[in-house]
Design a protein around this motif. Structure first.
Motif, short mmCIF file in Angstrom:
data_model
loop_
_atom_site.label_atom_id
_atom_site.label_comp_id
_atom_site.label_asym_id
_atom_site.label_seq_id
_atom_site.Cartn_x
_atom_site.Cartn_y
_atom_site.Cartn_z
N ALA A 172 0.83 -1.20 0.00
CA ALA A 172 0.00 0.00 0.00
C ALA A 172 0.87 1.26 0.00
O ALA A 172 0.55 2.25 -0.68
CB ALA A 172 -0.93 0.00 1.21
N GLY A 173 1.98 1.24 0.75
CA GLY A 173 2.87 2.38 0.78
C GLY A 173 3.49 2.65 -0.57
O GLY A 173 3.66 3.81 -0.98
N ALA A 174 3.82 1.58 -1.30
CA ALA A 174 4.37 1.74 -2.64
C ALA A 174 3.33 2.31 -3.59
O ALA A 174 3.61 3.24 -4.36
CB ALA A 174 4.88 0.39 -3.15
N LEU A 175 2.12 1.78 -3.54
CA LEU A 175 1.06 2.26 -4.43
C LEU A 175 0.74 3.72 -4.18
O LEU A 175 0.39 4.47 -5.11
CB LEU A 175 -0.19 1.40 -4.24
N SER A 176 0.85 4.16 -2.93
CA SER A 176 0.52 5.55 -2.60
C SER A 176 1.50 6.53 -3.23
O SER A 176 1.19 7.72 -3.35
CB SER A 176 0.51 5.74 -1.08
N GLN A 177 2.67 6.06 -3.63
CA GLN A 177 3.68 6.94 -4.23
C GLN A 177 3.53 7.07 -5.75
O GLN A 177 4.26 7.83 -6.38
CB GLN A 177 5.09 6.42 -3.90
N LYS A 268 10.18 -4.96 -1.24
CA LYS A 268 10.24 -3.72 -0.50
C LYS A 268 9.47 -2.63 -1.24
O LYS A 268 9.20 -2.76 -2.44
CB LYS A 268 11.70 -3.27 -0.30
N THR A 269 9.14 -1.57 -0.53
CA THR A 269 8.34 -0.49 -1.11
C THR A 269 8.97 0.06 -2.38
O THR A 269 8.31 0.20 -3.42
CB THR A 269 8.16 0.65 -0.09
N HIS A 270 10.27 0.35 -2.33
CA HIS A 270 10.93 0.95 -3.50
C HIS A 270 10.99 -0.01 -4.68
O HIS A 270 11.02 0.42 -5.84
CB HIS A 270 12.32 1.44 -3.13
N ASP A 271 11.01 -1.34 -4.41
CA ASP A 271 11.03 -2.32 -5.50
C ASP A 271 9.76 -2.20 -6.34
O ASP A 271 9.82 -2.17 -7.58
CB ASP A 271 11.13 -3.74 -4.94
N LEU A 272 8.63 -2.15 -5.68
CA LEU A 272 7.35 -2.08 -6.39
C LEU A 272 7.20 -0.75 -7.11
O LEU A 272 6.74 -0.70 -8.26
CB LEU A 272 6.20 -2.31 -5.41
#
Length: 375
Positions: A172-177, A268-272
């Motif tokens: 979810a954190g990745a999608l929010s970016q 990880k977030t940055h991977d996605l």
């Protein structure tokens, strides 16, 4: 399978398989007679392409052999006895399966690597795909609100209902970016890091969303149905495979240049974020996805029509025996011409033996003659 072919055998009627794959292509090879040269036909679930190095070819051969031994001695033994008991004659599961009139394989050359095929095997991949229908009103409004950035469709399939809080918050954190709006099929607890650009749904009209003109990318676990809907509509992929054929499916799409693969275990977030931005902003992924889509649509018959035709063909002709290869009547050593090779080797060995004996005889005779002359 197993089971359906036993009903057909007992009832005396022809049967047709609709199939995705078997581990190591074992059923197709051993029971269907489908050729699979290990030099360039990667074993299913090996995550390899058709460009195999020496070590990969070695691994391929070992994998094929291991699967053959496993199926014959560990998995099929009880089935063979059961089928023999039910049918009242000695038989095997594989022999019964080999009587299938047609094998409808749920992939196609847009996805597969070139390989030998048989006339009683047909590709029908994407038979469930169809043009996109209008979205529900609320969903369409959310999609249209994305503007020029478009949307990302996200689904890990019907078998993944929930994720750990840690993993769902990473995602979810990745999608929010992302600048895109995201439609996420997810039944778990709402993540704390869920952004305003992301909406969670228990169910989404996946095919219709992938066919929407504003769709930029598809985040998927790599199931065959989702892969083919993406191919049908020309949408690039971010693959997060988890089990079964998913790793293999994403490996195929990655080799075709239409997907980026991520490891779910180390995600990880940055991977996605990086992966989604890559498939959207690097135009080659979209171009390759559209190329696969053009190949998929450029067929003489639609996959569903082809499947229907061959099923009705078998019904009309009470089978399709004329399409079955003679390999079904050969032993394993006859199929590989090992008996012929053994004969040729024996002939060569006898010829060499006679030649050596003649040479030794001549040498000995010449030696005796020379010795007498010296005396």
């Amino acid at each position: 399978m197993p089971g359906g072919e036993l009903f057909a055998e007992k009832l005396g009627i022809p049967f047709v398989y609709t199939f995705r794959f078997s581990i190591g292509n074992t059923v197709e090879r051993l029971c269907g007679g489908l050729p699979a040269p290990p030099s360039y036909v990667p074993a299913i679930l090996s995550r390899q392409t058709d460009s195999l190095s020496f070590m990969e070819r070695l691994q391929n051969i070992i994998f094929y052999a291991a699967m053959d031994i496993l199926y014959h001695h560990a998995l099929w033994g009880e089935w063979d006895q059961y089928y023999s008991d039910v049918l009242g004659r000695p038989t095997t599961l594989c022999e019964t399966m080999g009587k299938a009139e047609m094998w409808l394989i749920r992939t196609y050359w847009d996805f597969e690597f070139p390989r030998p095929f048989l006339p009683n095997f047909e590709f029908v991949g994407g038979l469930h795909c169809q043009p996109a229908k209008p979205l529900p009103k609320e969903m369409e409004e959310f999609v249209q609100s994305s503007g020029e950035h478009g949307i990302v469709v996200f689904s890990l399939g019907s078998m993944v209902y929930n994720l750990t809080d840690e993993k769902s918050n990473i995602i979810a954190g990745a999608l929010s970016q992302l600048p895109q709006k995201v439609l996420w099929r997810y039944k778990g607890r709402k993540p704390e890091t869920l952004g305003s650009n992301t909406r969670i749904y228990d169910w989404i009209p996946q095919n219709d969303l992938l066919g929407h003109p504003l769709t930029k990318a598809f985040i998927t676990h790599g199931g065959t149905n989702g892969i083919y809907e993406a191919i049908y509509h020309g949408v690039p992929l971010v693959g997060i495979p988890m089990f079964a054929d998913q790793h293999d499916n994403i490996a195929h799409m990655r080799a075709k240049g239409a997907a980026v693969e991520l490891d779910f275990g180390t995600l990880k977030t940055h991977d996605l974020v990086d992966a989604v931005n890559t498939v959207i902003n690097n135009s080659t992924y979209k171009e390759n996805a559209l190329r696969l889509s053009r190949i998929h649509h450029d067929q003489p018959m639609k996959p569903l029509d082809r499947a229907v035709f061959w099923i009705e063909f078998v019904m009309r002709h009470k089978g399709a025996k004329h399409l079955r290869p003679a390999s079904h009547h050969l032993t394993w050593y006859q199929y590989h011409c090992l008996d012929v090779l053994a004969f040729l080797f024996t002939c060569a060995a006898i010829a060499v033996f006679i030649l050596v004996k003649c040479c030794l005889f001549c040498c000995n005779k010449c030696g005796r003659i020379t010795k007498k002359k010296k005396e």
